[in-house]
Design a protein around this motif. Structure first.
Motif, PDB file in Angstrom:
ATOM      1  N   GLY A  66      32.495  52.221  43.299  1.00 55.18           N
ATOM      2  CA  GLY A  66      33.595  51.512  43.929  1.00 55.18           C
ATOM      3  C   GLY A  66      33.196  50.088  44.060  1.00 55.18           C
ATOM      4  O   GLY A  66      32.923  49.277  44.853  1.00 55.18           O
ATOM      5  N   LYS A  67      32.231  49.141  42.972  1.00 56.24           N
ATOM      6  CA  LYS A  67      32.487  47.592  42.489  1.00 56.24           C
ATOM      7  C   LYS A  67      33.259  47.230  41.653  1.00 56.24           C
ATOM      8  O   LYS A  67      33.095  48.003  40.501  1.00 56.24           O
ATOM      9  N   ILE A  68      33.733  46.103  41.085  1.00 55.89           N
ATOM     10  CA  ILE A  68      33.901  45.552  40.383  1.00 55.89           C
ATOM     11  C   ILE A  68      32.568  44.867  39.652  1.00 55.89           C
ATOM     12  O   ILE A  68      32.093  43.326  39.822  1.00 55.89           O
ATOM     13  N   ASP A  69      32.342  45.003  38.005  1.00 50.61           N
ATOM     14  CA  ASP A  69      30.426  44.804  37.892  1.00 50.61           C
ATOM     15  C   ASP A  69      30.990  43.422  36.646  1.00 50.61           C
ATOM     16  O   ASP A  69      32.257  43.351  36.135  1.00 50.61           O
ATOM     17  N   ALA A  70      30.226  42.242  36.531  1.00 51.01           N
ATOM     18  CA  ALA A  70      30.662  41.103  36.101  1.00 51.01           C
ATOM     19  C   ALA A  70      29.948  40.800  34.999  1.00 51.01           C
ATOM     20  O   ALA A  70      28.209  40.792  34.968  1.00 51.01           O
ATOM     21  N   TYR A  71      29.851  40.105  33.930  1.00 48.46           N
ATOM     22  CA  TYR A  71      28.908  39.426  32.876  1.00 48.46           C
ATOM     23  C   TYR A  71      29.215  38.462  32.566  1.00 48.46           C
ATOM     24  O   TYR A  71      30.324  37.964  32.149  1.00 48.46           O
ATOM     25  N   THR A  72      28.361  37.254  32.029  1.00 52.10           N
ATOM     26  CA  THR A  72      28.550  36.381  31.467  1.00 52.10           C
ATOM     27  C   THR A  72      27.905  36.062  30.514  1.00 52.10           C
ATOM     28  O   THR A  72      26.577  36.409  29.913  1.00 52.10           O
ATOM     29  N   TYR A  86      26.966  35.892  41.320  1.00 51.67           N
ATOM     30  CA  TYR A  86      28.117  36.987  41.723  1.00 51.67           C
ATOM     31  C   TYR A  86      28.503  37.913  42.478  1.00 51.67           C
ATOM     32  O   TYR A  86      27.127  38.847  43.121  1.00 51.67           O
ATOM     33  N   THR A  87      28.870  38.684  43.500  1.00 56.62           N
ATOM     34  CA  THR A  87      29.574  39.278  44.765  1.00 56.62           C
ATOM     35  C   THR A  87      30.738  40.157  44.169  1.00 56.62           C
ATOM     36  O   THR A  87      32.048  39.500  44.289  1.00 56.62           O
ATOM     37  N   PRO A  88      30.354  41.069  43.808  1.00 51.69           N
ATOM     38  CA  PRO A  88      30.767  42.712  43.019  1.00 51.69           C
ATOM     39  C   PRO A  88      32.199  42.901  44.974  1.00 51.69           C
ATOM     40  O   PRO A  88      31.813  42.804  45.617  1.00 51.69           O
ATOM     41  N   PRO A  89      32.737  42.809  44.353  1.00 53.47           N
ATOM     42  CA  PRO A  89      35.063  43.399  44.720  1.00 53.47           C
ATOM     43  C   PRO A  89      34.036  44.848  45.230  1.00 53.47           C
ATOM     44  O   PRO A  89      33.961  45.323  43.916  1.00 53.47           O
ATOM     45  N   LEU A 130      35.565  36.451  41.557  1.00 55.25           N
ATOM     46  CA  LEU A 130      36.555  37.556  42.028  1.00 55.25           C
ATOM     47  C   LEU A 130      37.068  37.347  43.271  1.00 55.25           C
ATOM     48  O   LEU A 130      35.987  37.228  44.184  1.00 55.25           O
ATOM     49  N   THR A 131      37.823  37.035  43.143  1.00 56.28           N
ATOM     50  CA  THR A 131      38.807  36.426  44.445  1.00 56.28           C
ATOM     51  C   THR A 131      39.404  37.655  44.633  1.00 56.28           C
ATOM     52  O   THR A 131      40.536  37.043  44.152  1.00 56.28           O
TER      53      THR A 131
END
Length: 429
Positions: A66-72, A86-89, A130-131
């Protein structure tokens, strides 16, 4: 179209069961993965244009919890990891979603069939944060529930300019089109869903965004049988191309699983997607189709003889810029116990594919699904397999850097995802 059951999770059964490996090397089947001596390679940056650039790319993935993960991907720090701040939406708990895309390097959209909703976010070009986009989170899209029988990796796409969003309805014989407006707002195009003469699966546009192609695909066998073609109007309306749909016959093979447009807009590259493990037989070829002009504008005509490949392509990725016109294919062996090396090809101005020196590439990230960043410098490769040593599903992604002549190297070790789900890659602004 027949889509007999939803095996695994997503993307045409891209969760290849039985593979045993670590990093991007394949270890012996049944080895104790957790204590294996197999390791991912390091090595310095290659000759490509991205070496030495911090925040070379952002990767986003749907997390089933139930979230969107992010990686740089940071080629200066030599890291590929989640950003510290990062705060996952939050999104609905899901089974991997039904599609995920990036538009204009500014917006990310994801669809969820279990709730029939679209979500969208704007991207912070500095941090990758992400916003939520006003009016999109969530946007009601009940037709997404029709994806329950199975999905391919191209059911949800944008045009090259990132101004339109196309989503196939896999059971109701239609394609929904949204325009992407100021701030990422989505507006359903009048006339949606546009009728298709079959139940469409994977979609693709040509490299200039003039035409949309839809494939009649069978999820259960990872094969296709015909191609429908549409002219894309300035407002997003779809008009059938003369002669569409294109059906195999008279020496012309239109039985593709996936199509991809090359940057000049002259050709579409195709793969039948056949594999012995899922389809019953291999097809060791890639196909090229020329895009016609004049009275039959948008129609597809086979170019020459299909090129013979080392392995049967499960999926393909085409470089998004005009610096090299490169095509790469991804596959696994006939017993689904290991990924094959990534194959690379260059397409000439006359539509002829030729193998790149060093192809198939070894000691790079391997898998069954690849995506380029917009610069064409990095090729992200996704793979999923069942680790027989730990009895656990492993999902991983690695970044291959595209160097001179299309040479692939892997400057940063492979990253493990928490679970399977749709994913996208984008350059920072």
């Amino acid at each position: 179209m027949s889509m007999r059951g939803r095996a695994g999770l997503i993307t045409g059964m891209l969760a290849v069961m039985g593979l045993a490996g670590c990093g991007h090397y394949i270890c012996s089947q049944g080895a104790n993965f957790g204590s294996s001596s197999c390791t991912a390679s390091g090595g310095g940056p290659s000759q490509g244009g991205g070496g030495g650039t911090a925040n070379a790319a952002f990767v986003y993935a749907v997390d089933q919890t139930g979230k969107i993960d992010a990686y740089t991907l940071d080629t200066t720090a030599r890291t590929f990891a989640a950003p510290a701040s990062y705060t996952p939406p939050t999104v609905p708990t899901n089974t991997g979603g039904v599609g995920m895309v990036v538009a204009q390097k500014q917006f990310v959209y994801a669809g969820f069939g279990n709730v029939g909703e679209l979500f969208g976010w704007s991207i912070d070009s500095s941090t990758g944060g992400l916003t939520s986009i006003a009016g999109v989170n969530p946007l009601s899209a009940p037709f997404l529930a029709n994806f329950g029988a199975g999905v391919g990796q191209g059911n949800m796409i944008t045009n090259p300019a990132g101004t339109m969003l196309f989503i196939s309805d896999t059971t109701q014989s239609g394609i929904y089109v949204y325009t992407i407006g100021s701030g990422g707002a989505l507006s359903l195009v009048s006339g949606s869903p546009f009728a298709v003469p079959f139940e469409p699966m994977n979609l693709a546009t040509d490299g200039l965004g003039k035409y949309l192609y839809a494939i009649n695909g069978d999820f259960s066998t990872h094969t296709g049988s015909e191609i429908a073609a549409f002219t894309i109007g300035s407002g997003g309306t779809l008009t059938p191309v003369v002669g569409s749909p294109f059906i195999t016959g008279a020496g012309a093979n239109y039985s593709m699983w996936q199509l991809a447009g090359e940057p000049t807009g002259k050709y579409m590259i195709g793969a039948s997607g056949r594999s012995a493990f899922y389809s019953g037989s291999d097809d060791d070829h890639l196909y090229v189709f020329s895009i016609q002009s004049g009275a039959s504008a948008g129609a597809l005509t086979p170019v020459g003889t299909p090129i013979t490949t080392a392995f049967s392509p499960f999926s393909i990725a085409v470089q998004s810029n005009t610096n090299g016109n490169l095509v790469y294919s991804f596959s696994f062996n006939d017993t689904a116990t290991g990924f094959n090396g990534v194959e690379g090809y260059q397409i000439s101005g006359s539509g002829v594919l030729s193998a790149l020196p060093g192809s198939p590439f070894s000691n790079v990230a391997e898998g069954t699904w690849g995506q380029f960043d917009q610069s064409g410098t990095f090729l992200l490769v996704w793979g999923s397999f069942f680790d027989l040593g730990t009895n656990a599903q492993v999902t991983q992604i690695g970044a291959d850097e595209v160097g001179s002549g299309g040479l692939l190297t892997q400057p940063i070790p492979t990253l493990t995802f928490p679970n399977e789900g749709f994913w996208v890659v984008t350059d920072p602004q």
